[in-house]
Design a protein around this motif. Structure first.
Motif, PDB file in Angstrom:
ATOM      1  N   LYS A  76       0.822  -1.209   0.000  1.00  0.00           N
ATOM      2  CA  LYS A  76       0.000   0.000   0.000  1.00  0.00           C
ATOM      3  C   LYS A  76       0.861   1.266   0.000  1.00  0.00           C
ATOM      4  O   LYS A  76       0.371   2.345  -0.316  1.00  0.00           O
ATOM      5  CB  LYS A  76      -0.919   0.026   1.225  1.00  0.00           C
ATOM      6  CG  LYS A  76      -2.017  -1.022   1.200  1.00  0.00           C
ATOM      7  CD  LYS A  76      -2.833  -0.947   2.471  1.00  0.00           C
ATOM      8  CE  LYS A  76      -3.883  -2.038   2.532  1.00  0.00           C
ATOM      9  NZ  LYS A  76      -4.639  -1.986   3.802  1.00  0.00           N
ATOM     10  N   LEU A  77       2.137   1.122   0.374  1.00  0.00           N
ATOM     11  CA  LEU A  77       3.027   2.279   0.476  1.00  0.00           C
ATOM     12  C   LEU A  77       3.589   2.659  -0.891  1.00  0.00           C
ATOM     13  O   LEU A  77       3.765   1.810  -1.757  1.00  0.00           O
ATOM     14  CB  LEU A  77       4.174   1.956   1.445  1.00  0.00           C
ATOM     15  CG  LEU A  77       3.747   1.640   2.872  1.00  0.00           C
ATOM     16  CD1 LEU A  77       4.932   1.139   3.683  1.00  0.00           C
ATOM     17  CD2 LEU A  77       3.121   2.857   3.531  1.00  0.00           C
ATOM     18  N   PRO A  78       3.886   3.951  -1.087  1.00  0.00           N
ATOM     19  CA  PRO A  78       4.431   4.403  -2.373  1.00  0.00           C
ATOM     20  C   PRO A  78       5.886   3.974  -2.531  1.00  0.00           C
ATOM     21  O   PRO A  78       6.781   4.492  -1.857  1.00  0.00           O
ATOM     22  CB  PRO A  78       4.294   5.933  -2.293  1.00  0.00           C
ATOM     23  CG  PRO A  78       4.284   6.243  -0.831  1.00  0.00           C
ATOM     24  CD  PRO A  78       3.674   5.047  -0.146  1.00  0.00           C
ATOM     25  N   MET A  79       6.138   3.018  -3.414  1.00  0.00           N
ATOM     26  CA  MET A  79       7.480   2.449  -3.598  1.00  0.00           C
ATOM     27  C   MET A  79       8.074   2.870  -4.931  1.00  0.00           C
ATOM     28  O   MET A  79       7.362   3.044  -5.916  1.00  0.00           O
ATOM     29  CB  MET A  79       7.421   0.933  -3.526  1.00  0.00           C
ATOM     30  CG  MET A  79       7.008   0.418  -2.188  1.00  0.00           C
ATOM     31  SD  MET A  79       7.174  -1.362  -2.136  1.00  0.00           S
ATOM     32  CE  MET A  79       5.971  -1.733  -0.900  1.00  0.00           C
ATOM     33  N   PHE A  80       9.405   2.993  -4.929  1.00  0.00           N
ATOM     34  CA  PHE A  80      10.129   3.421  -6.116  1.00  0.00           C
ATOM     35  C   PHE A  80      11.446   2.663  -6.184  1.00  0.00           C
ATOM     36  O   PHE A  80      11.894   2.082  -5.199  1.00  0.00           O
ATOM     37  CB  PHE A  80      10.432   4.926  -6.046  1.00  0.00           C
ATOM     38  CG  PHE A  80       9.221   5.769  -5.823  1.00  0.00           C
ATOM     39  CD1 PHE A  80       8.482   6.232  -6.899  1.00  0.00           C
ATOM     40  CD2 PHE A  80       8.793   6.077  -4.538  1.00  0.00           C
ATOM     41  CE1 PHE A  80       7.349   7.006  -6.696  1.00  0.00           C
ATOM     42  CE2 PHE A  80       7.660   6.850  -4.324  1.00  0.00           C
ATOM     43  CZ  PHE A  80       6.937   7.320  -5.405  1.00  0.00           C
ATOM     44  N   THR A  81      12.074   2.692  -7.351  1.00  0.00           N
ATOM     45  CA  THR A  81      13.450   2.202  -7.497  1.00  0.00           C
ATOM     46  C   THR A  81      14.250   3.260  -8.236  1.00  0.00           C
ATOM     47  O   THR A  81      13.697   4.071  -8.996  1.00  0.00           O
ATOM     48  CB  THR A  81      13.523   0.872  -8.275  1.00  0.00           C
ATOM     49  OG1 THR A  81      12.995   1.068  -9.581  1.00  0.00           O
ATOM     50  CG2 THR A  81      12.777  -0.242  -7.557  1.00  0.00           C
ATOM     51  N   ARG A  82      15.545   3.252  -8.000  1.00  0.00           N
ATOM     52  CA  ARG A  82      16.437   4.195  -8.662  1.00  0.00           C
ATOM     53  C   ARG A  82      17.813   3.568  -8.764  1.00  0.00           C
ATOM     54  O   ARG A  82      18.287   2.955  -7.815  1.00  0.00           O
ATOM     55  CB  ARG A  82      16.521   5.485  -7.867  1.00  0.00           C
ATOM     56  CG  ARG A  82      17.516   6.475  -8.444  1.00  0.00           C
ATOM     57  CD  ARG A  82      17.270   7.830  -7.945  1.00  0.00           C
ATOM     58  NE  ARG A  82      15.895   8.185  -8.274  1.00  0.00           N
ATOM     59  CZ  ARG A  82      15.507   9.396  -8.604  1.00  0.00           C
ATOM     60  NH1 ARG A  82      16.375  10.358  -8.654  1.00  0.00           N
ATOM     61  NH2 ARG A  82      14.253   9.650  -8.856  1.00  0.00           N
ATOM     62  N   ASP A  83      18.441   3.720  -9.915  1.00  0.00           N
ATOM     63  CA  ASP A  83      19.820   3.261 -10.089  1.00  0.00           C
ATOM     64  C   ASP A  83      20.767   4.322  -9.547  1.00  0.00           C
ATOM     65  O   ASP A  83      20.628   5.511  -9.865  1.00  0.00           O
ATOM     66  CB  ASP A  83      20.128   3.012 -11.566  1.00  0.00           C
ATOM     67  CG  ASP A  83      19.425   1.781 -12.107  1.00  0.00           C
ATOM     68  OD1 ASP A  83      19.032   0.924 -11.293  1.00  0.00           O
ATOM     69  OD2 ASP A  83      19.270   1.686 -13.334  1.00  0.00           O
TER      70      ASP A  83
END
Length: 106
Positions: free
Chosen positions: A58-65
Motif C-alpha cells: 500500500k506504500l508508495p514504492m520506487f526504485t532508482r539506479d
C-alpha cells in the motif's frame, strides 16, 4: 515472496536446532535464546506474510539506479512517504533485509 520461498522458510524454521545458552548471559553474547525461540515460533505459527505483503504494498514504492564507486550501479528500492505533520523531521531507514520494514507497520 514466491510461494516456494515461503515454504522453504517455514521448513527451515521447523528444522531449526538451538544451542544451549550460557547461564546468566543475558544480552552479553547476543539475543537471549528465549527471545530467539519466541521469534521463530511466531514466524512458524502465527505470522501472516501475505497480510504483511499487502500492507507494505500500500506504500508508495520506487526504485532508482545509483552509481557506487567500486560496486557499479546499484538498483535501490525505497519507500517515499511524506509525514502528515508539517514540521516533522525527515527519517531515512537503511537496511539490508526485507524483514527490517516489519517494525514500521506494527
Amino acid at each position: 515472496m514466491p510461494d516456494h520461498a515461503l515454504a522453504l522458510l517455514h521448513r527451515k524454521l521447523s528444522d531449526a536446532h538451538f544451542p544451549d545458552e550460557l547461564s546468566d548471559a543475558g544480552w552479553d553474547y547476543g539475543v537471549p535464546l528465549s527471545d530467539v525461540k519466541r521469534f521463530v515460533n511466531k514466524w512458524k505459527e502465527s505470522h501472516d506474510w501475505r497480510d504483511h505483503e499487502r500492507e507494505l504494498n500500500k506504500l508508495p514504492m520506487f526504485t532508482r539506479d545509483i552509481e557506487v564507486e567500486g560496486f557499479g550501479v546499484l538498483n535501490i528500492h525505497y519507500i517515499h512517504q511524506r509525514s502528515e505533520v508539517k514540521t516533522a523531521i525527515p527519517l531515512l531507514f537503511v537496511h539490508g533485509c526485507t524483514s527490517t520494514s516489519s517494525f514500521l507497520l506494527t
